[in-house]
Enzyme design. Sequence first.
Site, PDB file in Angstrom:
ATOM      1  N   LYS A  59       0.857  -1.181   0.000  1.00 36.43           N
ATOM      2  CA  LYS A  59       0.000   0.000   0.000  1.00 36.43           C
ATOM      3  C   LYS A  59       0.900   1.240   0.000  1.00 36.43           C
ATOM      4  O   LYS A  59       2.019   1.190   0.535  1.00 36.43           O
ATOM      5  CB  LYS A  59      -0.862  -0.034   1.286  1.00 36.43           C
ATOM      6  CG  LYS A  59      -1.760   1.160   1.484  1.00 36.43           C
ATOM      7  CD  LYS A  59      -2.880   1.209   0.474  1.00 36.43           C
ATOM      8  CE  LYS A  59      -3.640   2.527   0.501  1.00 36.43           C
ATOM      9  NZ  LYS A  59      -4.369   2.754  -0.757  1.00 36.43           N
ATOM     10  N   ALA A  84     -12.084   4.707  -3.297  1.00 36.92           N
ATOM     11  CA  ALA A  84     -11.547   6.027  -2.936  1.00 36.92           C
ATOM     12  C   ALA A  84     -11.047   5.907  -1.504  1.00 36.92           C
ATOM     13  O   ALA A  84     -11.670   6.393  -0.572  1.00 36.92           O
ATOM     14  CB  ALA A  84     -12.609   7.100  -3.064  1.00 36.92           C
ATOM     15  N   ASN A 141       3.698   6.429  -6.777  1.00 39.09           N
ATOM     16  CA  ASN A 141       2.319   6.610  -7.202  1.00 39.09           C
ATOM     17  C   ASN A 141       2.144   8.100  -7.464  1.00 39.09           C
ATOM     18  O   ASN A 141       1.881   8.861  -6.542  1.00 39.09           O
ATOM     19  CB  ASN A 141       1.370   6.117  -6.111  1.00 39.09           C
ATOM     20  CG  ASN A 141      -0.064   6.453  -6.434  1.00 39.09           C
ATOM     21  OD1 ASN A 141      -0.379   6.852  -7.561  1.00 39.09           O
ATOM     22  ND2 ASN A 141      -0.931   6.302  -5.461  1.00 39.09           N
ATOM     23  N   CYS A 144      -1.132  11.200  -7.096  1.00 38.72           N
ATOM     24  CA  CYS A 144      -1.520  12.097  -5.998  1.00 38.72           C
ATOM     25  C   CYS A 144      -1.564  13.539  -6.497  1.00 38.72           C
ATOM     26  O   CYS A 144      -0.718  13.947  -7.298  1.00 38.72           O
ATOM     27  CB  CYS A 144      -0.508  12.035  -4.859  1.00 38.72           C
ATOM     28  SG  CYS A 144      -0.051  10.390  -4.372  1.00 38.72           S
ATOM     29  N   ILE A 205      -1.508   0.203 -15.575  1.00 36.99           N
ATOM     30  CA  ILE A 205      -2.035   1.521 -15.262  1.00 36.99           C
ATOM     31  C   ILE A 205      -2.573   1.573 -13.827  1.00 36.99           C
ATOM     32  O   ILE A 205      -2.928   0.545 -13.247  1.00 36.99           O
ATOM     33  CB  ILE A 205      -3.208   1.905 -16.222  1.00 36.99           C
ATOM     34  CG1 ILE A 205      -4.319   0.843 -16.196  1.00 36.99           C
ATOM     35  CG2 ILE A 205      -2.691   2.136 -17.616  1.00 36.99           C
ATOM     36  CD1 ILE A 205      -5.565   1.196 -17.013  1.00 36.99           C
ATOM     37  N   THR A 207      -5.776   3.369 -11.560  1.00 35.41           N
ATOM     38  CA  THR A 207      -7.218   3.282 -11.827  1.00 35.41           C
ATOM     39  C   THR A 207      -7.724   4.443 -12.698  1.00 35.41           C
ATOM     40  O   THR A 207      -7.120   5.515 -12.742  1.00 35.41           O
ATOM     41  CB  THR A 207      -7.985   3.297 -10.496  1.00 35.41           C
ATOM     42  OG1 THR A 207      -7.562   4.431  -9.748  1.00 35.41           O
ATOM     43  CG2 THR A 207      -7.717   2.041  -9.692  1.00 35.41           C
ATOM     44  N   GLY A 280      -4.299  -6.991  -8.855  1.00 37.82           N
ATOM     45  CA  GLY A 280      -4.883  -6.136  -7.822  1.00 37.82           C
ATOM     46  C   GLY A 280      -6.229  -6.630  -7.340  1.00 37.82           C
ATOM     47  O   GLY A 280      -6.331  -7.484  -6.452  1.00 37.82           O
TER      48      GLY A 280
HETATM   49  C1  LIG Z   1      -8.663  -0.703  -3.044  1.00 38.35           C
HETATM   50  C2  LIG Z   1      -7.556  -0.238  -3.937  1.00 38.35           C
HETATM   51  C3  LIG Z   1      -6.504   0.535  -3.423  1.00 38.35           C
HETATM   52  C4  LIG Z   1      -5.462   0.980  -4.233  1.00 38.35           C
HETATM   53  N1  LIG Z   1      -4.437   1.717  -3.686  1.00 38.35           N
HETATM   54  C5  LIG Z   1      -3.384   2.090  -4.463  1.00 38.35           C
HETATM   55  C6  LIG Z   1      -2.271   2.775  -3.891  1.00 38.35           C
HETATM   56  O1  LIG Z   1      -2.198   3.029  -2.686  1.00 38.35           O
HETATM   57  N2  LIG Z   1      -1.258   3.156  -4.736  1.00 38.35           N
HETATM   58  C7  LIG Z   1      -1.289   2.872  -6.073  1.00 38.35           C
HETATM   59  O2  LIG Z   1      -0.339   3.215  -6.788  1.00 38.35           O
HETATM   60  N3  LIG Z   1      -2.311   2.187  -6.635  1.00 38.35           N
HETATM   61  C8  LIG Z   1      -3.362   1.793  -5.854  1.00 38.35           C
HETATM   62  N4  LIG Z   1      -4.401   1.097  -6.421  1.00 38.35           N
HETATM   63  C9  LIG Z   1      -4.381   0.778  -7.867  1.00 38.35           C
HETATM   64  C10 LIG Z   1      -3.901  -0.663  -8.122  1.00 38.35           C
HETATM   65  O3  LIG Z   1      -2.596  -0.854  -7.610  1.00 38.35           O
HETATM   66  C11 LIG Z   1      -3.942  -1.019  -9.622  1.00 38.35           C
HETATM   67  O4  LIG Z   1      -3.096  -0.155 -10.342  1.00 38.35           O
HETATM   68  C12 LIG Z   1      -5.338  -0.935 -10.201  1.00 38.35           C
HETATM   69  O5  LIG Z   1      -6.312  -1.354  -9.261  1.00 38.35           O
HETATM   70  C13 LIG Z   1      -5.501  -1.751 -11.476  1.00 38.35           C
HETATM   71  O6  LIG Z   1      -5.270  -3.119 -11.240  1.00 38.35           O
HETATM   72  P1  LIG Z   1      -6.461  -4.191 -10.922  1.00 38.35           P
HETATM   73  O7  LIG Z   1      -7.521  -3.967 -11.973  1.00 38.35           O
HETATM   74  O8  LIG Z   1      -5.797  -5.542 -11.010  1.00 38.35           O
HETATM   75  O9  LIG Z   1      -6.962  -3.897  -9.565  1.00 38.35           O
HETATM   76  C14 LIG Z   1      -5.460   0.642  -5.613  1.00 38.35           C
HETATM   77  C15 LIG Z   1      -6.501  -0.141  -6.133  1.00 38.35           C
HETATM   78  C16 LIG Z   1      -7.543  -0.591  -5.328  1.00 38.35           C
HETATM   79  C17 LIG Z   1      -8.634  -1.448  -5.931  1.00 38.35           C
END
Ligand SMILES: Cc1cc2nc3c(=O)[nH]c(=O)nc-3n(C[C@H](O)[C@H](O)[C@H](O)COP(=O)(O)O)c2cc1C
Length: 317
Positions: A59, A84, A141, A144, A205, A207, A280
């Site tokens: 995280k 979020a 990341n 931000c 990518i 989100t 993820g």
């Molecule tokens: C609940 C949640 C929390 C996330 N927190 C972060 C984060 O702290 N830093 C970050 O770079 N990406 C964060 N992401 C994005 C994921 O690392 C990832 O890039 C994105 O969800 C796409 O992959 P997925 O479709 O396999 O989930 C988060 C995604 C989710 C679903």
Amino acid sequence: MAGGVSLATNPTTAVELAPRHPSGLRLKNPVMTASGTFGYGTEYAKLVDVEQLGAIVTKAISPKPREGNPGPRTVETPSGMLNAIGWQNVGLEACIRDYAPIWRRWRVPVVVNLAGFSVEDYRTVAEALSATPGVAAVELNISCPNVASEGTPFALRADLAAEVTAAVREVCEVPLIVKLSPNVTDVVEIAAAVHAAGADALSLINTLVGLVIDTRSRRPFLGNVTGGLSGPAIRPVAVRMVYEVAKALPGVPLIGAGGVMCADDALQFIMAGARAVQVGTASFVNPRAAIEVAEGIEAFLAREGVADVNELVGVAL
Ligand SMILES: Cc1cc2nc3c(=O)[nH]c(=O)nc-3n(C[C@H](O)[C@H](O)[C@H](O)COP(=O)(O)O)c2cc1C
């Protein structure tokens, strides 16, 4: 060889994500967890053998602890979810004190995802973590918002993205991954700027910004109004972006993320030019998802007679 079919019984699955960096970032297989979906690794270590993963991405860590956004913070959507969370995390000090000593004992590289609201935030966290045993690499990341640029996320402008990457590069001893946002017109422009500024690898990518309205309350469902869309719904967008960046920047190590649920999904990213993938949202459905993706890739290689996963990187280009 049986009946003219070559079977690679022990295919090579190791990949190198930072070939230009003195210490490198070698993964025993191309499957990582995605930041924010695997905690600090320790939570999942109670459920699965984390050492079977190529790498763990944590995280996001910010200089100080953060409580995150008001709830609700997640909502299910067709083939995905919106979140979020708001970078809820334990902060730098607790990360170094409580988690790094555990990571140091694991035989799997741990990559720490960094969040910040200024260039100085990122530098502070990157400098401290890169000097911490147990941290194999950092992932910025850059989605931000930047307080110095009226809240524009660093990831949305090539100049801001390059500025923060270069500033972190100066103080960061470990391999540096920069994570790109899909919420841009031209991801290649941002990727090129960030790579030129010193990133060893690019992950893509993050989100996609989305919004769900609760029609009963007639209000946005999430406390934060908008959230980040993840899961299989975004996979074709993510694969397309990896493909575009791989075509424009040959040789730059790319890590694909977005809706990887199974080995076939991961192989799409690899064939589009990614050396590794991140899993993820799938981990919320099945805590073994990332391990099963790694096992599935190995089985595919054996079945198809491919001796080394690196032979598949970018074959679709
Ligand atoms: C609940 C949640 C929390 C996330 N927190 C972060 C984060 O702290 N830093 C970050 O770079 N990406 C964060 N992401 C994005 C994921 O690392 C990832 O890039 C994105 O969800 C796409 O992959 P997925 O479709 O396999 O989930 C988060 C995604 C989710 C679903």
